[in-house]
Design an enzyme around this catalytic site. Structure first.
Site, PDB file in Angstrom:
ATOM      1  N   CYS A 221      -2.508  52.884  53.717  1.00  0.00           N
ATOM      2  CA  CYS A 221      -1.919  53.215  55.014  1.00  0.00           C
ATOM      3  C   CYS A 221      -0.990  54.419  54.962  1.00  0.00           C
ATOM      4  CB  CYS A 221      -1.196  52.002  55.599  1.00  0.00           C
ATOM      5  SG  CYS A 221       0.220  51.429  54.619  1.00  0.00           S
TER       6      CYS A 221
ATOM      7  N   HIS B  99       3.802  48.630  55.626  1.00  0.00           N
ATOM      8  CA  HIS B  99       2.577  49.055  56.303  1.00  0.00           C
ATOM      9  C   HIS B  99       2.966  49.998  57.434  1.00  0.00           C
ATOM     10  CE1 HIS B  99      -1.559  49.055  57.554  1.00  0.00           C
ATOM     11  NE2 HIS B  99      -1.218  48.710  58.781  1.00  0.00           N
TER      12      HIS B  99
ATOM     13  N   HIS C 149      -4.960  52.860  61.667  1.00  0.00           N
ATOM     14  CA  HIS C 149      -4.296  52.623  60.384  1.00  0.00           C
ATOM     15  C   HIS C 149      -5.333  52.300  59.319  1.00  0.00           C
ATOM     16  CE1 HIS C 149      -4.417  48.025  60.730  1.00  0.00           C
ATOM     17  NE2 HIS C 149      -5.000  48.487  61.811  1.00  0.00           N
TER      18      HIS C 149
END
Length: 187
Positions: free
Chosen positions: A84, A135, A147
């Protein structure tokens, strides 16, 4: 497959070469600053003049969508697989904005934005395996983010109102471009 990879590499080279080179975190000016306070101020103070401009936000979203489908790979940083934060770093660098490598350090930049005020290009931070931001995704509008998903095993678009994302949401940030002459007195 080889044709796809060749096409993808050409697109990245073209877009990277044509993007304005806006170094906001590792500029020569920043590196010349001697005082830690001045460096922190340089990174933290935003100019309230509508930046990032719509063109930067649109570029960020367009570049992100161009990477859809690339495999997720923890620690990966290439078109063969990326995680990510590498995805976010790559997308913003294609737009000419250079960010640190990890979600934890990317979260230190920008201005906090409420969920109600999200705009395309804003960064969304979540806790997954740790209490700190672990994240990150890019908001693309209409309640969706793009993402690199470990669960989905690829770069994908997800609804930010899904239970998992609501439970693990930490905060959102908007990156601004910095004008070093206006935010520090150090010469």
């Amino acid at each position: 497959m080889r044709l796809f990879v060749l096409f993808f590499a050409v697109v990245i080279l073209y877009t990277t070469a044509s993007a304005k080179d806006i170094k906001i975190f590792e500029s020569d000016y920043y590196n010349r600053l001697k005082v830690k306070y001045a460096k922190d101020r340089y990174m933290a103070v935003m100019i309230d003049d509508g930046i990032p401009a719509v063109s930067i936000q649109k570029s960020v979203v367009d570049f992100a969508i161009g990477l859809l489908g690339i495999r997720y790979r923890f620690g990966g940083e290439t078109i063969w697989g990326m995680d990510c934060s590498a995805f976010v770093q790559k997308v913003y660098s294609m737009a000419g904005i250079y960010l640190p490598r990890t979600a934890r350090y990317q979260a230190k930049y920008g201005m906090y934005v409420s969920r109600e005020d999200l705009q395309p290009g804003d960064l969304l931070f979540f806790r997954t395996y740790a209490r700190f931001p672990s994240h990150v995704g890019i908001y693309i509008g209409e309640g969706k983010m793009i993402h690199a998903s470990s669960a989905g095993k690829r770069i994908m678009i997800s609804n930010i109102d899904k239970d998992f994302y609501l439970r693990n949401f930490l905060f959102a940030k908007r990156l601004f471009l910095y004008d070093p002459e206006e935010i520090t007195d150090e010469k």
